[in-house]
Design a protein around this motif. Structure first.
Motif, PDB file in Angstrom:
ATOM      1  N   GLU A 202      10.464  -9.302  -5.632  1.00 56.79           N
ATOM      2  CA  GLU A 202       8.964  -9.195  -5.324  1.00 56.79           C
ATOM      3  C   GLU A 202       8.639 -10.732  -5.024  1.00 56.79           C
ATOM      4  O   GLU A 202       8.753 -11.434  -5.884  1.00 56.79           O
ATOM      5  CB  GLU A 202       8.232  -8.814  -6.300  1.00 56.79           C
ATOM      6  CG  GLU A 202       6.802  -8.614  -6.198  1.00 56.79           C
ATOM      7  CD  GLU A 202       6.140  -8.143  -7.276  1.00 56.79           C
ATOM      8  OE1 GLU A 202       6.305  -8.476  -8.300  1.00 56.79           O
ATOM      9  OE2 GLU A 202       5.040  -7.391  -7.075  1.00 56.79           O
TER      10      GLU A 202
ATOM     11  N   PHE B 162       4.791 -16.948  -8.563  1.00 58.99           N
ATOM     12  CA  PHE B 162       3.918 -15.384  -8.672  1.00 58.99           C
ATOM     13  C   PHE B 162       2.370 -15.908  -8.469  1.00 58.99           C
ATOM     14  O   PHE B 162       1.594 -15.885  -9.475  1.00 58.99           O
ATOM     15  CB  PHE B 162       4.200 -14.673  -9.658  1.00 58.99           C
ATOM     16  CG  PHE B 162       3.580 -13.321  -9.780  1.00 58.99           C
ATOM     17  CD1 PHE B 162       3.962 -12.592  -8.730  1.00 58.99           C
ATOM     18  CD2 PHE B 162       2.704 -12.988 -10.582  1.00 58.99           C
ATOM     19  CE1 PHE B 162       3.458 -11.222  -9.097  1.00 58.99           C
ATOM     20  CE2 PHE B 162       2.034 -11.574 -10.737  1.00 58.99           C
ATOM     21  CZ  PHE B 162       2.548 -10.883  -9.729  1.00 58.99           C
TER      22      PHE B 162
ATOM     23  N   LYS C 282       3.588  -2.297  -1.420  1.00 59.83           N
ATOM     24  CA  LYS C 282       3.490  -1.809  -2.718  1.00 59.83           C
ATOM     25  C   LYS C 282       2.072  -0.917  -2.895  1.00 59.83           C
ATOM     26  O   LYS C 282       1.051  -1.244  -2.522  1.00 59.83           O
ATOM     27  CB  LYS C 282       3.180  -2.864  -3.666  1.00 59.83           C
ATOM     28  CG  LYS C 282       3.320  -2.702  -5.136  1.00 59.83           C
ATOM     29  CD  LYS C 282       2.938  -4.189  -5.747  1.00 59.83           C
ATOM     30  CE  LYS C 282       3.271  -4.066  -7.355  1.00 59.83           C
ATOM     31  NZ  LYS C 282       3.188  -5.401  -8.084  1.00 59.83           N
TER      32      LYS C 282
ATOM     33  N   PRO D 281      -1.042  -3.644 -10.003  1.00 58.93           N
ATOM     34  CA  PRO D 281      -1.504  -3.648 -11.489  1.00 58.93           C
ATOM     35  C   PRO D 281      -2.647  -4.997 -11.412  1.00 58.93           C
ATOM     36  O   PRO D 281      -2.818  -5.382 -10.393  1.00 58.93           O
ATOM     37  CB  PRO D 281      -0.521  -4.403 -12.145  1.00 58.93           C
ATOM     38  CG  PRO D 281       0.391  -4.869 -11.131  1.00 58.93           C
ATOM     39  CD  PRO D 281       0.279  -4.224  -9.572  1.00 58.93           C
ATOM     40  N   GLY D 282      -3.350  -5.178 -12.438  1.00 58.26           N
ATOM     41  CA  GLY D 282      -4.159  -6.288 -12.653  1.00 58.26           C
ATOM     42  C   GLY D 282      -5.534  -5.864 -12.267  1.00 58.26           C
ATOM     43  O   GLY D 282      -6.051  -4.535 -12.684  1.00 58.26           O
TER      44      GLY D 282
ATOM     45  N   HIS E 247      -4.303 -11.918 -13.439  1.00 59.41           N
ATOM     46  CA  HIS E 247      -3.171 -10.835 -12.686  1.00 59.41           C
ATOM     47  C   HIS E 247      -3.814 -10.322 -11.685  1.00 59.41           C
ATOM     48  O   HIS E 247      -4.565  -9.120 -11.674  1.00 59.41           O
ATOM     49  CB  HIS E 247      -2.425 -10.103 -13.412  1.00 59.41           C
ATOM     50  CG  HIS E 247      -1.332  -9.416 -12.878  1.00 59.41           C
ATOM     51  ND1 HIS E 247      -0.206  -9.632 -13.402  1.00 59.41           N
ATOM     52  CD2 HIS E 247      -1.045  -8.558 -11.720  1.00 59.41           C
ATOM     53  CE1 HIS E 247       0.985  -9.073 -12.596  1.00 59.41           C
ATOM     54  NE2 HIS E 247       0.026  -8.544 -11.556  1.00 59.41           N
TER      55      HIS E 247
ATOM     56  N   GLU F 192      -3.594  -8.846  -8.184  1.00 58.90           N
ATOM     57  CA  GLU F 192      -2.939  -8.099  -7.310  1.00 58.90           C
ATOM     58  C   GLU F 192      -4.156  -7.302  -6.696  1.00 58.90           C
ATOM     59  O   GLU F 192      -3.938  -7.190  -5.549  1.00 58.90           O
ATOM     60  CB  GLU F 192      -1.845  -7.318  -7.687  1.00 58.90           C
ATOM     61  CG  GLU F 192      -0.688  -8.280  -8.147  1.00 58.90           C
ATOM     62  CD  GLU F 192       0.708  -7.447  -8.347  1.00 58.90           C
ATOM     63  OE1 GLU F 192       1.002  -6.689  -7.213  1.00 58.90           O
ATOM     64  OE2 GLU F 192       1.273  -7.545  -9.194  1.00 58.90           O
TER      65      GLU F 192
ATOM     66  N   CYS G  83       8.088  -3.671  -8.148  1.00 61.30           N
ATOM     67  CA  CYS G  83       7.590  -4.170  -9.481  1.00 61.30           C
ATOM     68  C   CYS G  83       6.972  -2.880 -10.186  1.00 61.30           C
ATOM     69  O   CYS G  83       7.645  -1.901 -10.825  1.00 61.30           O
ATOM     70  CB  CYS G  83       6.774  -5.301  -9.598  1.00 61.30           C
ATOM     71  SG  CYS G  83       6.477  -6.283 -11.206  1.00 61.30           S
ATOM     72  N   ASN G  84       5.459  -2.965 -10.428  1.00 60.21           N
ATOM     73  CA  ASN G  84       4.797  -1.894 -11.083  1.00 60.21           C
ATOM     74  C   ASN G  84       4.998  -0.536 -10.813  1.00 60.21           C
ATOM     75  O   ASN G  84       4.933   0.318 -11.587  1.00 60.21           O
ATOM     76  CB  ASN G  84       3.260  -2.346 -11.274  1.00 60.21           C
ATOM     77  CG  ASN G  84       2.500  -1.721 -12.282  1.00 60.21           C
ATOM     78  OD1 ASN G  84       2.039  -0.490 -11.769  1.00 60.21           O
ATOM     79  ND2 ASN G  84       2.239  -2.051 -13.281  1.00 60.21           N
TER      80      ASN G  84
ATOM     81  N   ARG H 125       7.317   1.941 -13.038  1.00 60.18           N
ATOM     82  CA  ARG H 125       6.752   2.403 -14.330  1.00 60.18           C
ATOM     83  C   ARG H 125       6.341   3.928 -13.842  1.00 60.18           C
ATOM     84  O   ARG H 125       5.499   4.677 -14.917  1.00 60.18           O
ATOM     85  CB  ARG H 125       5.695   1.529 -14.730  1.00 60.18           C
ATOM     86  CG  ARG H 125       6.259   0.120 -15.098  1.00 60.18           C
ATOM     87  CD  ARG H 125       5.148  -0.698 -15.855  1.00 60.18           C
ATOM     88  NE  ARG H 125       5.465  -2.231 -15.667  1.00 60.18           N
ATOM     89  CZ  ARG H 125       6.305  -2.883 -16.666  1.00 60.18           C
ATOM     90  NH1 ARG H 125       6.949  -1.904 -17.590  1.00 60.18           N
ATOM     91  NH2 ARG H 125       6.509  -3.892 -16.475  1.00 60.18           N
TER      92      ARG H 125
ATOM     93  N   PRO I 256       5.668 -10.452 -16.389  1.00 57.78           N
ATOM     94  CA  PRO I 256       5.378 -11.464 -17.348  1.00 57.78           C
ATOM     95  C   PRO I 256       5.863 -11.106 -18.758  1.00 57.78           C
ATOM     96  O   PRO I 256       5.747  -9.924 -19.086  1.00 57.78           O
ATOM     97  CB  PRO I 256       3.672 -11.893 -17.511  1.00 57.78           C
ATOM     98  CG  PRO I 256       3.276 -11.304 -16.117  1.00 57.78           C
ATOM     99  CD  PRO I 256       4.290 -10.147 -15.719  1.00 57.78           C
TER     100      PRO I 256
ATOM    101  N   ARG J  90       9.024  -5.633 -23.918  1.00 56.63           N
ATOM    102  CA  ARG J  90       8.882  -5.562 -22.538  1.00 56.63           C
ATOM    103  C   ARG J  90      10.150  -5.296 -21.665  1.00 56.63           C
ATOM    104  O   ARG J  90       9.874  -4.626 -20.531  1.00 56.63           O
ATOM    105  CB  ARG J  90       8.360  -7.090 -22.253  1.00 56.63           C
ATOM    106  CG  ARG J  90       6.743  -7.325 -22.856  1.00 56.63           C
ATOM    107  CD  ARG J  90       5.731  -6.699 -22.212  1.00 56.63           C
ATOM    108  NE  ARG J  90       5.204  -7.393 -20.991  1.00 56.63           N
ATOM    109  CZ  ARG J  90       4.558  -6.651 -19.906  1.00 56.63           C
ATOM    110  NH1 ARG J  90       4.121  -5.578 -19.976  1.00 56.63           N
ATOM    111  NH2 ARG J  90       4.080  -7.653 -18.978  1.00 56.63           N
TER     112      ARG J  90
END
Ligand code: CDT
Length: 307
Positions: free
Chosen positions: A46, A52, A123, A127-128, A140, A142, A173-174, A177, A200, A215
Motif C-alpha cells: 500500500e 506512510f 480502499k 481507518p483512523g 492516522h 486516512e 490494508c485495513n 480485517r 504500525p 498485532r
C-alpha cells in the motif's frame, strides 16, 4: 494444472525526506530479483512510493498533495513500467491517487507487462480519524486525506503469465480485517487477492487489550481466514521497519486456499518472497464446503447490509 509464480515484494522503511527516485529504484531492484526467480506477478505494498504519510497532520489538506500521483505512469514511476515490459512481469502497486477533478483515494492498480492498467481498486475501509487527535502520539489521518473508495470490490478475469485467465481481486490494508470485503471478492470467484499494507506495530487505541505481540497475529488471522473461507490465494505485502521513528511490523505472507502460509518475510527490509500457486486448489473449497450457490443463506444475513 494452472500454475502461477507470484511474489510479495516487501519494502523496508521509506523516510519522509526520501523521494520517489529512492523508492522506485528499490522497487526496480526487487523486480530484477523477481525476474531471476521466474516470477510472473509482483505485489508491492500500500502507498508504496512514499513514507506512510497519513501519520503527518497538515491543517491545509492541499499541503499533502505532493504525496499523491496525478498520472500513472509519470516520469518518476516510468521505471516500474519499463521493468515490467523488459521482464514480462505484471505488478500490483499501491499509491495515493489524485484524480483530474481533485478527488483523493488510497488506490491500487494491477498492471499488465505491456503497461496497461488492467484493474483498479480504491480502499473502502479507511481507518483512523479526520481531525488532529491530541491524545494520540502518532496520527492516522486516512479519513482526512482520502475519500472512501467508489469502485466496490471488483474482480477481473485477466490473462497472467503462463496460467491463462486468472480471477484477480484486491484489498488494501485495513480492508483485510473485514470478512464482508473478502466475501464480496469470493462471490466473484476470486483466485488471487493482492493486498498491500502499512501497519504500525503499536495500536494507538489498544486500551491495554491489544498487546504488541498480537498485532501480527491479527493481521495473519484475518488473511488466512479470508483465504480459507473464500477459497482463494492471497499475496499480502507489507511496508516494514522504522519510518522516521515509527515502526511498521512487516511479516508479509503468501497464503493458499486452505489458509496455510506458503511463504513469509523474515526481515524488516526490502525482501522478495515467492510461491508457486496451483490455481486449481481454489476449486476444493468453492465446490464443497464454500459452494455459495448451494450453502449460503442470504435470507438470514439482512443485518450485514442494513444501515
Ligand atoms: N494502512 C492501514 O490501513 N493501517 C491500519 C492500521 C489501523 S490503526 C489506525 C491497519 O488496519 O492495518
Amino acid at each position: 494444472t494452472r500454475r502461477l509464480t507470484v511474489a510479495a515484494a516487501q519494502l523496508g522503511p521509506i523516510q519522509k525526506a526520501e523521494g520517489r527516485d529512492v523508492s522506485v529504484g528499490r522497487m526496480v531492484r526487487l523486480m530484477e530479483a523477481a525476474h531471476r526467480r521466474g516470477v510472473e506477478v509482483v505485489v508491492f505494498p500500500e502507498l508504496a512510493l512514499t513514507t506512510f504519510f497519513p501519520r503527518w497532520y497538515e491543517a491545509d489538506r492541499a499541503a499533502a498533495d505532493h504525496w499523491f500521483e496525478s498520472a500513472l505512469p509519470s516520469n518518476e514511476t516510468a521505471p516500474l513500467f519499463e521493468a515490467a515490459r523488459k521482464y514480462g512481469i505484471a505488478f500490483h502497486l499501491g499509491y495515493a491517487e489524485r484524480t483530474p477533478e481533485g478527488r483523493r483515494f488510497n488506490t491500487a492498480v494491477f498492471v499488465h507487462p505491456s503497461g496497461e492498467i488492467v484493474l483498479k481498486y480504491r480502499k473502502v475501509h479507511l481507518p483512523g480519524h479526520a481531525e488532529y487527535d491530541p491524545v494520540r502520539k502518532v496520527q492516522h489521518l486516512e479519513k482526512r486525506l482520502f475519500e472512501v473508495g467508489d469502485l466496490g470490490f471488483p474482480v477481473m478475469r485477466a490473462p497472467v503469465g503462463g496460467a491463462g485467465p486468472v480471477n484477480l481481486g484486491m484489498l488494501i490494508c485495513n480492508d483485510r480485517r473485514w470478512p464482508e470485503a473478502w466475501r464480496v471478492l469470493g462471490l466473484q470467484s476470486v483466485e488471487v487477492v493482492m493486498l498491500g499494507y502499512n501497519t504500525p506495530s503499536l495500536n494507538q487505541d489498544n486500551r491495554g487489550f491489544e498487546a504488541h505481540h498480537l498485532r501480527v497475529l491479527h493481521s495473519h488471522l484475518s488473511i488466512q481466514a479470508g483465504c480459507y473461507q473464500n477459497a482463494t490465494f492471497a499475496v499480502a505485502t507489507a511496508k516494514a521497519g522504522v519510518e522516521d521513528g515509527h515502526e511498521l511490523f512487516g511479516h508479509s505472507i503468501i497464503v493458499n486456499p486452505q489458509g496455510e502460509i506458503m511463504a513469509q518475510a523474515t526481515s524488516w527490509g526490502d525482501e522478495l518472497i515467492t510461491a508457486d500457486l496451483d490455481l486449481d486448489m481454489c476449486r476444493l473449497g468453492r465446490e464443497t464446503i464454500f459452494n455459495f450457490a448451494v450453502h449460503r443463506r442470504v435470507e438470514a444475513y439482512g443485518r450485514i447490509t442494513a444501515q
